[in-house]
Motif scaffolding. Structure first.
Motif, PDB file in Angstrom:
ATOM      1  N   MET A  26       0.824  -1.208   0.000  1.00 63.17           N
ATOM      2  CA  MET A  26       0.000   0.000   0.000  1.00 63.17           C
ATOM      3  C   MET A  26       0.859   1.260   0.000  1.00 63.17           C
ATOM      4  O   MET A  26       0.463   2.293  -0.550  1.00 63.17           O
ATOM      5  N   ALA A  27       2.038   1.175   0.613  1.00 61.25           N
ATOM      6  CA  ALA A  27       2.929   2.334   0.659  1.00 61.25           C
ATOM      7  C   ALA A  27       3.634   2.560  -0.667  1.00 61.25           C
ATOM      8  O   ALA A  27       3.889   3.704  -1.055  1.00 61.25           O
ATOM      9  N   MET A  28       3.952   1.480  -1.365  1.00 57.26           N
ATOM     10  CA  MET A  28       4.786   1.589  -2.557  1.00 57.26           C
ATOM     11  C   MET A  28       3.996   1.726  -3.857  1.00 57.26           C
ATOM     12  O   MET A  28       4.492   2.294  -4.826  1.00 57.26           O
ATOM     13  N   VAL A  29       2.779   1.188  -3.890  1.00 57.84           N
ATOM     14  CA  VAL A  29       1.973   1.268  -5.112  1.00 57.84           C
ATOM     15  C   VAL A  29       1.167   2.560  -5.085  1.00 57.84           C
ATOM     16  O   VAL A  29       0.403   2.793  -4.142  1.00 57.84           O
ATOM     17  N   PRO A  30       1.325   3.417  -6.090  1.00 53.83           N
ATOM     18  CA  PRO A  30       0.620   4.709  -6.088  1.00 53.83           C
ATOM     19  C   PRO A  30      -0.891   4.543  -5.935  1.00 53.83           C
ATOM     20  O   PRO A  30      -1.499   3.690  -6.585  1.00 53.83           O
ATOM     21  N   PHE A  31      -1.463   5.346  -5.062  1.00 55.56           N
ATOM     22  CA  PHE A  31      -2.902   5.449  -4.826  1.00 55.56           C
ATOM     23  C   PHE A  31      -3.513   4.230  -4.129  1.00 55.56           C
ATOM     24  O   PHE A  31      -4.689   4.247  -3.799  1.00 55.56           O
ATOM     25  N   LEU A  32      -2.736   3.167  -3.909  1.00 55.57           N
ATOM     26  CA  LEU A  32      -3.305   1.985  -3.270  1.00 55.57           C
ATOM     27  C   LEU A  32      -3.633   2.245  -1.809  1.00 55.57           C
ATOM     28  O   LEU A  32      -4.570   1.667  -1.265  1.00 55.57           O
ATOM     29  N   GLY A  33      -2.874   3.129  -1.180  1.00 52.73           N
ATOM     30  CA  GLY A  33      -3.109   3.413   0.231  1.00 52.73           C
ATOM     31  C   GLY A  33      -4.063   4.559   0.480  1.00 52.73           C
ATOM     32  O   GLY A  33      -4.156   5.056   1.600  1.00 52.73           O
ATOM     33  N   TYR A  34      -4.802   4.958  -0.573  1.00 56.07           N
ATOM     34  CA  TYR A  34      -5.679   6.118  -0.429  1.00 56.07           C
ATOM     35  C   TYR A  34      -7.021   5.863  -1.105  1.00 56.07           C
ATOM     36  O   TYR A  34      -7.110   5.131  -2.085  1.00 56.07           O
ATOM     37  N   ILE A  35      -8.071   6.494  -0.563  1.00 54.98           N
ATOM     38  CA  ILE A  35      -9.398   6.442  -1.173  1.00 54.98           C
ATOM     39  C   ILE A  35      -9.791   7.857  -1.575  1.00 54.98           C
ATOM     40  O   ILE A  35      -9.844   8.750  -0.733  1.00 54.98           O
ATOM     41  N   SER A  72       6.930   5.265   5.518  1.00 53.75           N
ATOM     42  CA  SER A  72       6.790   6.713   5.410  1.00 53.75           C
ATOM     43  C   SER A  72       8.154   7.389   5.392  1.00 53.75           C
ATOM     44  O   SER A  72       8.391   8.335   4.626  1.00 53.75           O
ATOM     45  N   LEU A  73       9.062   6.898   6.226  1.00 48.32           N
ATOM     46  CA  LEU A  73      10.427   7.424   6.246  1.00 48.32           C
ATOM     47  C   LEU A  73      11.095   7.252   4.886  1.00 48.32           C
ATOM     48  O   LEU A  73      11.700   8.190   4.346  1.00 48.32           O
ATOM     49  N   VAL A  74      10.971   6.073   4.307  1.00 49.90           N
ATOM     50  CA  VAL A  74      11.584   5.797   3.008  1.00 49.90           C
ATOM     51  C   VAL A  74      10.965   6.668   1.921  1.00 49.90           C
ATOM     52  O   VAL A  74      11.673   7.288   1.111  1.00 49.90           O
ATOM     53  N   ASN A  75       9.633   6.727   1.884  1.00 46.43           N
ATOM     54  CA  ASN A  75       8.960   7.514   0.848  1.00 46.43           C
ATOM     55  C   ASN A  75       9.339   8.989   0.921  1.00 46.43           C
ATOM     56  O   ASN A  75       9.540   9.643  -0.109  1.00 46.43           O
ATOM     57  N   ASN A  76       9.428   9.525   2.128  1.00 44.82           N
ATOM     58  CA  ASN A  76       9.762  10.938   2.273  1.00 44.82           C
ATOM     59  C   ASN A  76      11.241  11.215   2.039  1.00 44.82           C
ATOM     60  O   ASN A  76      11.627  12.364   1.831  1.00 44.82           O
ATOM     61  N   THR A  77      12.048  10.168   2.058  1.00 42.07           N
ATOM     62  CA  THR A  77      13.473  10.329   1.769  1.00 42.07           C
ATOM     63  C   THR A  77      13.754  10.237   0.275  1.00 42.07           C
ATOM     64  O   THR A  77      14.502  11.047  -0.279  1.00 42.07           O
ATOM     65  N   VAL A  78      13.139   9.269  -0.400  1.00 41.13           N
ATOM     66  CA  VAL A  78      13.443   9.040  -1.817  1.00 41.13           C
ATOM     67  C   VAL A  78      12.547   9.858  -2.744  1.00 41.13           C
ATOM     68  O   VAL A  78      12.914  10.117  -3.898  1.00 41.13           O
ATOM     69  N   ALA A  79      11.365  10.257  -2.272  1.00 44.61           N
ATOM     70  CA  ALA A  79      10.461  11.065  -3.096  1.00 44.61           C
ATOM     71  C   ALA A  79       9.905  12.201  -2.239  1.00 44.61           C
ATOM     72  O   ALA A  79       8.709  12.247  -1.939  1.00 44.61           O
ATOM     73  N   THR A  83       7.483  19.422   2.710  1.00 42.55           N
ATOM     74  CA  THR A  83       7.415  19.229   4.162  1.00 42.55           C
ATOM     75  C   THR A  83       7.981  17.874   4.600  1.00 42.55           C
ATOM     76  O   THR A  83       7.764  17.450   5.741  1.00 42.55           O
ATOM     77  N   SER A  84       8.731  17.218   3.736  1.00 39.02           N
ATOM     78  CA  SER A  84       9.261  15.894   4.082  1.00 39.02           C
ATOM     79  C   SER A  84      10.266  15.936   5.222  1.00 39.02           C
ATOM     80  O   SER A  84      10.524  14.910   5.862  1.00 39.02           O
ATOM     81  N   PHE A  85      10.831  17.109   5.507  1.00 33.11           N
ATOM     82  CA  PHE A  85      11.805  17.198   6.599  1.00 33.11           C
ATOM     83  C   PHE A  85      11.187  16.845   7.952  1.00 33.11           C
ATOM     84  O   PHE A  85      11.905  16.505   8.893  1.00 33.11           O
ATOM     85  N   VAL A  86       9.853  16.909   8.057  1.00 32.57           N
ATOM     86  CA  VAL A  86       9.231  16.544   9.334  1.00 32.57           C
ATOM     87  C   VAL A  86       9.155  15.032   9.507  1.00 32.57           C
ATOM     88  O   VAL A  86       8.900  14.549  10.617  1.00 32.57           O
ATOM     89  N   PHE A  87       9.381  14.275   8.424  1.00 36.88           N
ATOM     90  CA  PHE A  87       9.270  12.820   8.478  1.00 36.88           C
ATOM     91  C   PHE A  87      10.586  12.090   8.244  1.00 36.88           C
ATOM     92  O   PHE A  87      10.625  10.866   8.359  1.00 36.88           O
ATOM     93  N   THR A  88      11.627  12.804   7.876  1.00 39.74           N
ATOM     94  CA  THR A  88      12.902  12.140   7.638  1.00 39.74           C
ATOM     95  C   THR A  88      14.057  13.065   8.004  1.00 39.74           C
ATOM     96  O   THR A  88      14.030  14.257   7.656  1.00 39.74           O
ATOM     97  N   PRO A  89      15.063  12.552   8.678  1.00 34.62           N
ATOM     98  CA  PRO A  89      16.238  13.378   8.990  1.00 34.62           C
ATOM     99  C   PRO A  89      17.187  13.507   7.808  1.00 34.62           C
ATOM    100  O   PRO A  89      18.195  14.206   7.908  1.00 34.62           O
ATOM    101  N   PHE A  90      16.861  12.859   6.699  1.00 36.70           N
ATOM    102  CA  PHE A  90      17.764  12.821   5.548  1.00 36.70           C
ATOM    103  C   PHE A  90      17.349  13.783   4.442  1.00 36.70           C
ATOM    104  O   PHE A  90      17.804  13.674   3.313  1.00 36.70           O
ATOM    105  N   TYR A  91      16.470  14.741   4.774  1.00 35.36           N
ATOM    106  CA  TYR A  91      16.017  15.710   3.778  1.00 35.36           C
ATOM    107  C   TYR A  91      16.089  17.110   4.369  1.00 35.36           C
ATOM    108  O   TYR A  91      15.777  17.317   5.546  1.00 35.36           O
ATOM    109  N   SER A  92      16.492  18.057   3.538  1.00 33.72           N
ATOM    110  CA  SER A  92      16.579  19.451   3.960  1.00 33.72           C
ATOM    111  C   SER A  92      15.839  20.326   2.960  1.00 33.72           C
ATOM    112  O   SER A  92      15.773  20.015   1.764  1.00 33.72           O
ATOM    113  N   LEU A  93      15.305  21.424   3.458  1.00 31.96           N
ATOM    114  CA  LEU A  93      14.657  22.422   2.613  1.00 31.96           C
ATOM    115  C   LEU A  93      15.276  23.766   2.962  1.00 31.96           C
ATOM    116  O   LEU A  93      14.941  24.379   3.973  1.00 31.96           O
TER     117      LEU A  93
END
Length: 215
Positions: A26-35, A72-79, A83-93
């Protein structure tokens, strides 16, 4: 007895692996985790965590919540988004960097999503009884609490740790950040909780028959 215990443990691990695979898919397939609801997309990726909590118990539920948080950590790091900085320490804005607080936000609420629904279901089941209708109520309440746990903790922790930076990334004045967060809780979190209530209530009852969890 030993063989029965081994079989029970093996079955539990298989169930844990199955729920984990569903969460990852659900996390990796687009739109699968959402209605899509027209005015928003309701997140449902936390629903397997809630169901896993109720069906497999709080320990396995916590593991499933950890899996949810890691996706969520992986998704916010690679894509990442702004506002991804609130979910991963590996991203800066710009001058804003993720930190250890990002790990708290991305992991702790999701782990608790895998813990609290079990106790809500267990407590209401003990209080109300085990008739089909009352089980449905208990399951629905567990779904609502699990979903709101995610929304309330994530959004409030964002405000506590990154309020000003989050507002700047969203183009919101500092004094309007918390009202904005409250609007997200109301306009997105509550509908998501209603969706979780319905799905957990409908799906949970038949699944109870196929698990070895003592619920």
């Amino acid at each position: 007895m030993y063989r029965n215990g081994t079989a029970h443990n093996s079955r539990g691990l298989v169930q844990l692996a199955l729920f984990s695979a569903i969460i990852i898919a659900m996390a990796m397939v687009p739109f699968l985790g959402y209605i899509p609801l027209g005015f928003m997309r309701a997140t449902i990726i936390h629903i397997p965590v809630i169901l896993g909590s109720v069906l497999l118990g709080p320990r396995k539920g916590a593991v499933l919540g950890g899996v949810f948080g890691l996706t969520s950590l992986v998704n916010n790091t690679v894509a990442p988004n702004v506002t991804s900085f609130v979910f991963t320490p590996f991203y800066s804005l710009g001058d804003v960097h993720g930190s250890w607080a990002s790990l708290v936000i991305v992991l702790v609420p999701r782990i608790l999503v895998g813990v609290l629904p079990y106790f809500v279901f267990k407590g209401l089941k003990r209080l109300l009884g085990s008739t089909p209708g009352k089980l449905t109520v208990s399951l629905g309440a567990a779904g609502f609490v699990g979903s709101m746990t995610n929304t309330l903790l994530v959004m409030n922790l964002i405000f506590v740790f990154f309020g000003e930076s989050y507002g700047a990334a969203k183009g919101i004045a500092a004094d309007a950040v918390y009202p904005f967060i409250l609007s997200i809780i109301g306009l997105q979190g509550v509908p998501e909780a209603i969706v979780a209530t319905i799905i957990v209530a409908l799906v949970g009852r038949p699944l109870l028959r196929f698990t070895s969890s003592k619920v």
